[in-house]
Design a protein around this motif. Structure first.
Motif, PDB file in Angstrom:
ATOM      1  N   SER A  19      30.710  54.595  78.528  1.00 42.91           N
ATOM      2  CA  SER A  19      31.172  53.732  79.614  1.00 42.91           C
ATOM      3  C   SER A  19      32.106  52.651  79.107  1.00 42.91           C
ATOM      4  O   SER A  19      33.161  52.381  79.703  1.00 42.91           O
ATOM      5  N   GLU A  20      31.727  52.026  78.006  1.00 44.58           N
ATOM      6  CA  GLU A  20      32.543  50.935  77.463  1.00 44.58           C
ATOM      7  C   GLU A  20      33.855  51.433  76.875  1.00 44.58           C
ATOM      8  O   GLU A  20      34.898  50.797  77.039  1.00 44.58           O
ATOM      9  N   ALA A  24      35.633  51.761  81.217  1.00 47.03           N
ATOM     10  CA  ALA A  24      35.851  50.357  81.573  1.00 47.03           C
ATOM     11  C   ALA A  24      37.309  49.955  81.373  1.00 47.03           C
ATOM     12  O   ALA A  24      37.953  50.380  80.429  1.00 47.03           O
ATOM     13  N   ASP A  25      37.779  49.143  82.298  1.00 47.09           N
ATOM     14  CA  ASP A  25      39.093  48.527  82.159  1.00 47.09           C
ATOM     15  C   ASP A  25      38.912  47.154  81.550  1.00 47.09           C
ATOM     16  O   ASP A  25      37.787  46.661  81.413  1.00 47.09           O
ATOM     17  N   LYS A  26      40.014  46.540  81.221  1.00 47.19           N
ATOM     18  CA  LYS A  26      39.956  45.200  80.647  1.00 47.19           C
ATOM     19  C   LYS A  26      39.310  44.206  81.622  1.00 47.19           C
ATOM     20  O   LYS A  26      38.541  43.352  81.229  1.00 47.19           O
ATOM     21  N   ASP A  27      39.633  44.340  82.909  1.00 43.10           N
ATOM     22  CA  ASP A  27      39.154  43.398  83.912  1.00 43.10           C
ATOM     23  C   ASP A  27      37.945  43.901  84.689  1.00 43.10           C
ATOM     24  O   ASP A  27      37.321  43.130  85.417  1.00 43.10           O
ATOM     25  N   ASP A  28      37.618  45.175  84.574  1.00 41.91           N
ATOM     26  CA  ASP A  28      36.545  45.749  85.390  1.00 41.91           C
ATOM     27  C   ASP A  28      35.706  46.703  84.542  1.00 41.91           C
ATOM     28  O   ASP A  28      36.204  47.693  84.029  1.00 41.91           O
ATOM     29  N   ARG A  29      34.416  46.410  84.421  1.00 39.90           N
ATOM     30  CA  ARG A  29      33.538  47.246  83.602  1.00 39.90           C
ATOM     31  C   ARG A  29      33.067  48.494  84.345  1.00 39.90           C
ATOM     32  O   ARG A  29      32.538  49.413  83.748  1.00 39.90           O
ATOM     33  N   LYS A  30      33.216  48.533  85.657  1.00 45.40           N
ATOM     34  CA  LYS A  30      32.836  49.668  86.504  1.00 45.40           C
ATOM     35  C   LYS A  30      31.366  50.071  86.313  1.00 45.40           C
ATOM     36  O   LYS A  30      31.058  51.209  85.958  1.00 45.40           O
ATOM     37  N   TRP A  32      29.148  50.820  88.389  1.00 43.67           N
ATOM     38  CA  TRP A  32      28.686  51.848  89.306  1.00 43.67           C
ATOM     39  C   TRP A  32      28.844  53.258  88.721  1.00 43.67           C
ATOM     40  O   TRP A  32      28.239  54.206  89.217  1.00 43.67           O
TER      41      TRP A  32
END
Length: 59
Positions: A19-20, A24-30, A32
């Motif tokens: 996931s990481e 994951a984006d820089k601004d959003d770990r997502k 869900w």
């Protein structure tokens, strides 16, 4: 029971790393996406078989 707990810990840590690293984006770990990632990790682990003996590599 301890072995089962250990397998779940490994699946959880692997799903966390996937996931990481890949989702994951820089601004959003997502967060869900984590349950699906964990489910895929558990399914994939079921297809892998452990080696009975260590593999030796000799150059």
């Amino acid at each position: 029971m301890a072995l089962r707990k250990r397998e779940q810990e490994i699946a959880f840590q692997l799903a966390k790393q996937v996931s990481e690293m890949y989702l994951a984006d820089k601004d959003d770990r997502k967060p869900w996406l984590f349950p699906q990632t964990l489910a895929i990790t558990k399914l994939r682990k079921g297809h892998c078989r452990p080696y009975a003996t260590p593999i030796r590599w000799e150059p």
